[in-house]
Design a protein around this motif. Sequence first.
Motif, PDB file in Angstrom:
ATOM      1  N   LEU A 252     136.099  38.821 -48.407  1.00 15.11           N
ATOM      2  CA  LEU A 252     135.001  39.399 -48.579  1.00 15.11           C
ATOM      3  C   LEU A 252     135.129  40.795 -49.522  1.00 15.11           C
ATOM      4  O   LEU A 252     136.204  41.733 -49.078  1.00 15.11           O
ATOM      5  CB  LEU A 252     134.553  39.960 -46.975  1.00 15.11           C
ATOM      6  CG  LEU A 252     134.276  38.868 -46.064  1.00 15.11           C
ATOM      7  CD1 LEU A 252     133.772  39.329 -44.667  1.00 15.11           C
ATOM      8  CD2 LEU A 252     133.136  37.919 -46.829  1.00 15.11           C
ATOM      9  N   LEU A 253     134.479  40.927 -50.467  1.00 15.75           N
ATOM     10  CA  LEU A 253     134.823  41.924 -51.593  1.00 15.75           C
ATOM     11  C   LEU A 253     134.084  43.228 -51.325  1.00 15.75           C
ATOM     12  O   LEU A 253     133.061  43.183 -50.605  1.00 15.75           O
ATOM     13  CB  LEU A 253     134.412  41.440 -52.828  1.00 15.75           C
ATOM     14  CG  LEU A 253     134.852  40.012 -53.496  1.00 15.75           C
ATOM     15  CD1 LEU A 253     133.910  39.637 -54.715  1.00 15.75           C
ATOM     16  CD2 LEU A 253     136.254  40.078 -53.799  1.00 15.75           C
ATOM     17  N   PRO A 254     134.875  44.233 -51.163  1.00 10.48           N
ATOM     18  CA  PRO A 254     134.636  45.537 -50.869  1.00 10.48           C
ATOM     19  C   PRO A 254     133.638  45.943 -52.138  1.00 10.48           C
ATOM     20  O   PRO A 254     133.715  45.643 -53.117  1.00 10.48           O
ATOM     21  CB  PRO A 254     135.880  46.468 -50.684  1.00 10.48           C
ATOM     22  CG  PRO A 254     136.605  45.714 -51.737  1.00 10.48           C
ATOM     23  CD  PRO A 254     136.539  44.210 -51.449  1.00 10.48           C
ATOM     24  N   GLY A 255     132.806  47.153 -51.870  1.00 15.97           N
ATOM     25  CA  GLY A 255     132.012  47.720 -52.998  1.00 15.97           C
ATOM     26  C   GLY A 255     131.459  48.894 -52.486  1.00 15.97           C
ATOM     27  O   GLY A 255     131.649  49.405 -51.445  1.00 15.97           O
ATOM     28  N   ILE A 256     130.298  49.228 -53.198  1.00 18.97           N
ATOM     29  CA  ILE A 256     129.482  50.563 -52.762  1.00 18.97           C
ATOM     30  C   ILE A 256     128.007  49.979 -52.775  1.00 18.97           C
ATOM     31  O   ILE A 256     127.525  49.183 -53.563  1.00 18.97           O
ATOM     32  CB  ILE A 256     129.634  51.617 -53.706  1.00 18.97           C
ATOM     33  CG1 ILE A 256     129.530  51.157 -55.196  1.00 18.97           C
ATOM     34  CG2 ILE A 256     131.155  52.013 -53.559  1.00 18.97           C
ATOM     35  CD1 ILE A 256     129.338  52.385 -56.055  1.00 18.97           C
ATOM     36  N   LEU A 257     127.378  50.845 -51.932  1.00 18.66           N
ATOM     37  CA  LEU A 257     125.657  50.813 -52.088  1.00 18.66           C
ATOM     38  C   LEU A 257     125.228  51.546 -53.196  1.00 18.66           C
ATOM     39  O   LEU A 257     125.708  52.827 -53.154  1.00 18.66           O
ATOM     40  CB  LEU A 257     125.117  50.909 -50.683  1.00 18.66           C
ATOM     41  CG  LEU A 257     125.342  49.986 -49.566  1.00 18.66           C
ATOM     42  CD1 LEU A 257     124.567  50.571 -48.455  1.00 18.66           C
ATOM     43  CD2 LEU A 257     124.618  48.760 -50.124  1.00 18.66           C
ATOM     44  N   ASN A 258     124.294  51.358 -54.168  1.00 15.60           N
ATOM     45  CA  ASN A 258     123.749  52.137 -55.096  1.00 15.60           C
ATOM     46  C   ASN A 258     122.242  51.672 -55.348  1.00 15.60           C
ATOM     47  O   ASN A 258     122.106  50.543 -54.897  1.00 15.60           O
ATOM     48  CB  ASN A 258     124.750  52.104 -56.431  1.00 15.60           C
ATOM     49  CG  ASN A 258     124.666  53.332 -57.007  1.00 15.60           C
ATOM     50  OD1 ASN A 258     123.679  54.317 -57.023  1.00 15.60           O
ATOM     51  ND2 ASN A 258     125.909  53.590 -57.957  1.00 15.60           N
ATOM     52  N   LYS A 259     121.825  52.525 -56.055  1.00 17.37           N
ATOM     53  CA  LYS A 259     120.197  52.574 -56.301  1.00 17.37           C
ATOM     54  C   LYS A 259     119.864  50.931 -56.809  1.00 17.37           C
ATOM     55  O   LYS A 259     120.712  50.510 -57.954  1.00 17.37           O
ATOM     56  CB  LYS A 259     119.704  53.413 -57.199  1.00 17.37           C
ATOM     57  CG  LYS A 259     119.333  54.536 -56.256  1.00 17.37           C
ATOM     58  CD  LYS A 259     118.426  55.711 -56.934  1.00 17.37           C
ATOM     59  CE  LYS A 259     117.056  55.059 -57.146  1.00 17.37           C
ATOM     60  NZ  LYS A 259     116.141  56.223 -57.881  1.00 17.37           N
TER      61      LYS A 259
END
Length: 289
Positions: A252-259
């Motif tokens: 499960l790849l990490p990441g960020i929430l963005n617009k």
Amino acid sequence: FETYGKFNIGITAGIESDIITPEWIDGCNKMDLVIVPSEHSKTGLVQTIYDKVQKLPDGNQQKTGDHKIIKPVEVLFEGIDVDTFKKVDYDNIDTKIFDKINNTIKEKFAFLFVGLWGKGDYGEDRKNISTMIKVFYEAFANKKKQPALILKTNGAGFSILDLEDIKNKIKTIKDRFPKNYKLPKIYILHGSLTPEEMNDLYNHPKIKSMISFTHGEGFGRPLLEFSMTGKPIIASNWSGQIDFLPKDHSILLPGILNKVPKSAVWDKIIAAESKWFYIDENKAYYALN
């Protein structure tokens, strides 16, 4: 959602971003019960709160309350037909599918992606196919052993024009790399397959893993279908698929929430201020390897 009966149940896949629009709230509040397929969809519905305001005589605005869903929202897992989607022996794979892949794809190892290639420029399509292709190229460029990537995808339909549009999108990404780079091959599987044919595709011995760098899913059905084979899956660590992806068979790849990008904003459906998931491309690079 409209009130047609004495007790009204609204069923929806929900939304792929983190919040819903005010129109969604109004629609859900018309129902006596709202049913969604994932915890992600439920969270997007119940956590969205807007201010109710009234205009004062002096021109200022005053908050009068919260605009939110007040009706119950429940998760009903979609499930899957285990008589159709399951692990099968190679001898039981339809010869048409089996031979076509063997004769077309020379590589012994192939990643598979299944999903609609939606609107938007690079990195803006909801399934994030363009970013996935770029990272795939980066991960295996100039390497002695290169896997293949099979894209079971389409845009607006299954026309020749649609296929050419997909080819052009891939070429645009490929052109980002120097001409002397040896890039791994991408194969397009374009057209309609039956559920049984999809299961044969999932089980083909050359297909070792499914990948998805999706920005967000209400559920993520192809990922569930593929998981029945027991083969590993690489996918975004956010949204609907988290409910069912097996931890021992998944990266499960990490990441960020963005617009969400402007191209994804959809009147009364996807709000301009909403967010979705962007994978960490460096982690994705290592995951593919």
